[in-house]
Design a protein around this motif. Structure first.
Motif, PDB file in Angstrom:
ATOM      1  N   PHE A 139      46.689  43.892  36.641  1.00  0.00           N
ATOM      2  CA  PHE A 139      45.513  43.016  36.754  1.00  0.00           C
ATOM      3  C   PHE A 139      44.231  43.750  36.361  1.00  0.00           C
ATOM      4  O   PHE A 139      43.360  43.187  35.686  1.00  0.00           O
ATOM      5  CB  PHE A 139      45.391  42.476  38.176  1.00  0.00           C
ATOM      6  CG  PHE A 139      46.400  41.416  38.517  1.00  0.00           C
ATOM      7  CD1 PHE A 139      46.599  40.324  37.687  1.00  0.00           C
ATOM      8  CD2 PHE A 139      47.176  41.506  39.666  1.00  0.00           C
ATOM      9  CE1 PHE A 139      47.531  39.334  37.997  1.00  0.00           C
ATOM     10  CE2 PHE A 139      48.106  40.530  39.983  1.00  0.00           C
ATOM     11  CZ  PHE A 139      48.286  39.445  39.142  1.00  0.00           C
ATOM     12  N   GLY A 143      41.871  42.866  33.249  1.00  0.00           N
ATOM     13  CA  GLY A 143      40.478  42.561  33.548  1.00  0.00           C
ATOM     14  C   GLY A 143      39.512  43.346  32.697  1.00  0.00           C
ATOM     15  O   GLY A 143      38.464  42.836  32.277  1.00  0.00           O
ATOM     16  N   LYS A 144      39.844  44.605  32.407  1.00  0.00           N
ATOM     17  CA  LYS A 144      38.969  45.426  31.575  1.00  0.00           C
ATOM     18  C   LYS A 144      38.867  44.877  30.168  1.00  0.00           C
ATOM     19  O   LYS A 144      37.818  44.981  29.520  1.00  0.00           O
ATOM     20  CB  LYS A 144      39.483  46.874  31.544  1.00  0.00           C
ATOM     21  CG  LYS A 144      39.290  47.615  32.857  1.00  0.00           C
ATOM     22  CD  LYS A 144      39.536  49.101  32.720  1.00  0.00           C
ATOM     23  CE  LYS A 144      40.984  49.407  32.391  1.00  0.00           C
ATOM     24  NZ  LYS A 144      41.224  50.866  32.329  1.00  0.00           N
ATOM     25  N   TYR A 146      39.050  41.664  29.411  1.00  0.00           N
ATOM     26  CA  TYR A 146      38.268  40.432  29.458  1.00  0.00           C
ATOM     27  C   TYR A 146      36.773  40.682  29.650  1.00  0.00           C
ATOM     28  O   TYR A 146      35.953  39.870  29.225  1.00  0.00           O
ATOM     29  CB  TYR A 146      38.799  39.503  30.550  1.00  0.00           C
ATOM     30  CG  TYR A 146      39.981  38.688  30.095  1.00  0.00           C
ATOM     31  CD1 TYR A 146      39.818  37.521  29.362  1.00  0.00           C
ATOM     32  CD2 TYR A 146      41.283  39.090  30.380  1.00  0.00           C
ATOM     33  CE1 TYR A 146      40.908  36.775  28.921  1.00  0.00           C
ATOM     34  CE2 TYR A 146      42.381  38.358  29.956  1.00  0.00           C
ATOM     35  CZ  TYR A 146      42.181  37.198  29.230  1.00  0.00           C
ATOM     36  OH  TYR A 146      43.268  36.466  28.789  1.00  0.00           O
ATOM     37  N   TRP A 163      48.212  39.734  28.556  1.00  0.00           N
ATOM     38  CA  TRP A 163      48.958  39.667  29.811  1.00  0.00           C
ATOM     39  C   TRP A 163      50.403  40.115  29.612  1.00  0.00           C
ATOM     40  O   TRP A 163      50.968  40.807  30.465  1.00  0.00           O
ATOM     41  CB  TRP A 163      48.937  38.240  30.354  1.00  0.00           C
ATOM     42  CG  TRP A 163      47.624  37.829  30.925  1.00  0.00           C
ATOM     43  CD1 TRP A 163      46.622  37.138  30.312  1.00  0.00           C
ATOM     44  CD2 TRP A 163      47.155  38.101  32.248  1.00  0.00           C
ATOM     45  NE1 TRP A 163      45.560  36.953  31.164  1.00  0.00           N
ATOM     46  CE2 TRP A 163      45.863  37.527  32.369  1.00  0.00           C
ATOM     47  CE3 TRP A 163      47.696  38.753  33.352  1.00  0.00           C
ATOM     48  CZ2 TRP A 163      45.110  37.611  33.535  1.00  0.00           C
ATOM     49  CZ3 TRP A 163      46.948  38.831  34.527  1.00  0.00           C
ATOM     50  CH2 TRP A 163      45.678  38.266  34.602  1.00  0.00           C
ATOM     51  N   PRO A 230      39.400  44.042  43.874  1.00  0.00           N
ATOM     52  CA  PRO A 230      38.197  43.934  43.035  1.00  0.00           C
ATOM     53  C   PRO A 230      37.309  45.180  43.105  1.00  0.00           C
ATOM     54  O   PRO A 230      36.633  45.516  42.132  1.00  0.00           O
ATOM     55  CB  PRO A 230      37.480  42.707  43.620  1.00  0.00           C
ATOM     56  CG  PRO A 230      38.537  41.917  44.291  1.00  0.00           C
ATOM     57  CD  PRO A 230      39.498  42.930  44.835  1.00  0.00           C
ATOM     58  N   PHE A 233      38.792  47.605  40.771  1.00  0.00           N
ATOM     59  CA  PHE A 233      38.452  47.180  39.419  1.00  0.00           C
ATOM     60  C   PHE A 233      37.004  47.547  39.078  1.00  0.00           C
ATOM     61  O   PHE A 233      36.709  48.020  37.974  1.00  0.00           O
ATOM     62  CB  PHE A 233      38.648  45.672  39.263  1.00  0.00           C
ATOM     63  CG  PHE A 233      38.128  45.116  37.969  1.00  0.00           C
ATOM     64  CD1 PHE A 233      38.786  45.371  36.770  1.00  0.00           C
ATOM     65  CD2 PHE A 233      36.968  44.355  37.938  1.00  0.00           C
ATOM     66  CE1 PHE A 233      38.311  44.873  35.571  1.00  0.00           C
ATOM     67  CE2 PHE A 233      36.481  43.852  36.753  1.00  0.00           C
ATOM     68  CZ  PHE A 233      37.156  44.107  35.563  1.00  0.00           C
TER      69      PHE A 233
END
Length: 285
Positions: A139, A143-144, A146, A163, A230, A233
């Motif tokens: 994930f 995320g990085k 996006y 993904w 999060p 992240f």
């Protein structure tokens, strides 16, 4: 009479000299196995580069003997100290992701253990911990892409394929590190360590518990894993965009070659086996 584990006497977060010894032992053993696997070659299957290891059965077999937060924290710290700082490739912000994700994955899994003598349960939960770690990393890596802090490695007209590409890497690590070099060897090693390592550290083996596998405590730990994902992240994104805050990068391996890995390997071995030898002498005295 041997002292009980810190969990029995003061909770998962208690910290005394026994917990310190557990922390040092796990940290050095995990650092040692990580460095040894760095020396092993990578091989290719169907165009996919695969690494042998890391040997997660070391962490599974030793960490799951205990039920403290500090044993879990020692896993990423061992990788940082021996696998990053001592080889000259350390970024403080970049290390936070592992500290959060790895520690909380193992801390949650520990709460599920009802019978510490059941080696199949131990191996299965060890595999679950590795799967949680890799899922979180999956994930975070996606995320990085996006948020634009890492180059998109996907089909240009279908960025959602990231993904799949990142997911394949995560699944590969779960199978290789979590199952082949994790859960399966743990079935052999764990029962041979249980009852032998704890007395050397002044502890008795942890006992089982009655009741369901998933408890209110398990829910709290799982919630902490979800809520802090999060945060992991965020720190990883900062490390990609703002530098490492505290950076130590003399690049010893690039300068002196892979032979330099023998330095942290020796250091980790001396710490781990020196601690065991020291405690054994005290027990025999």
């Amino acid at each position: 009479m041997s002292a009980t584990t810190s969990t029995d006497s003061g909770g998962a977060f208690s910290f005394d000299h026994r917990d310190m010894m557990v922390f040092i032992l796990v940290m050095s053993l995990h650092g040692l196995q990580s460095l040894i696997t760095e020396l092993l070659p990578e091989f290719t299957v169907a165009g996919l580069g695969l690494e042998i290891g890391p040997f997660w059965f070391v962490a599974m077999s030793v960490v799951l003997l205990f039920r403290s937060f500090w044993a879990c924290l020692a896993i990423p710290v061992g990788g940082i100290v021996f696998g990053e700082i001592l080889i000259g490739d350390f970024s403080a912000l970049g290390a936070v992701e592992g500290l959060i994700v790895i520690t909380l994955s193992w801390f949650f899994v520990m709460s599920l253990i009802t019978d510490p003598t059941d080696v199949k349960q131990i191996a299965a939960f060890g595999l679950l911990a590795k799967a949680m770690e890799e899922t979180a990393a999956w994930f975070i890596d996606v995320g990085k892409f996006y948020v634009g802090v890492e180059e998109l490695e996907a089909i240009a007209w279908l960025p959602e394929t990231v993904w799949a590409t990142e997911g394949v890497g995560a699944l590969t690590q779960i199978v290789i590190a979590g199952l082949i070099f994790g859960a399966i060897p743990t079935l052999y090693l764990y029962p041979r360590l249980r009852g032998k390592i704890e007395p050397l550290l002044g502890m008795t083996p942890v006992s089982g518990r009655s009741g369901p596998t998933f408890t209110r405590e398990s829910l709290k730990r799982l919630a902490a894993w979800v809520l802090l994902l999060p945060v992991a992240f965020g720190f990883e994104m900062l490390s990609e965009t703002s530098g490492g805050l505290i950076v130590f990068e003399p690049a010893f391996v690039e300068t002196y070659g892979e032979a330099f890995l023998l330095v942290p390997i020796t250091a980790a071995a001396v710490v781990a086996f020196g601690l065991v030898y020291y405690r054994q002498r005290q027990v025999e005295a």
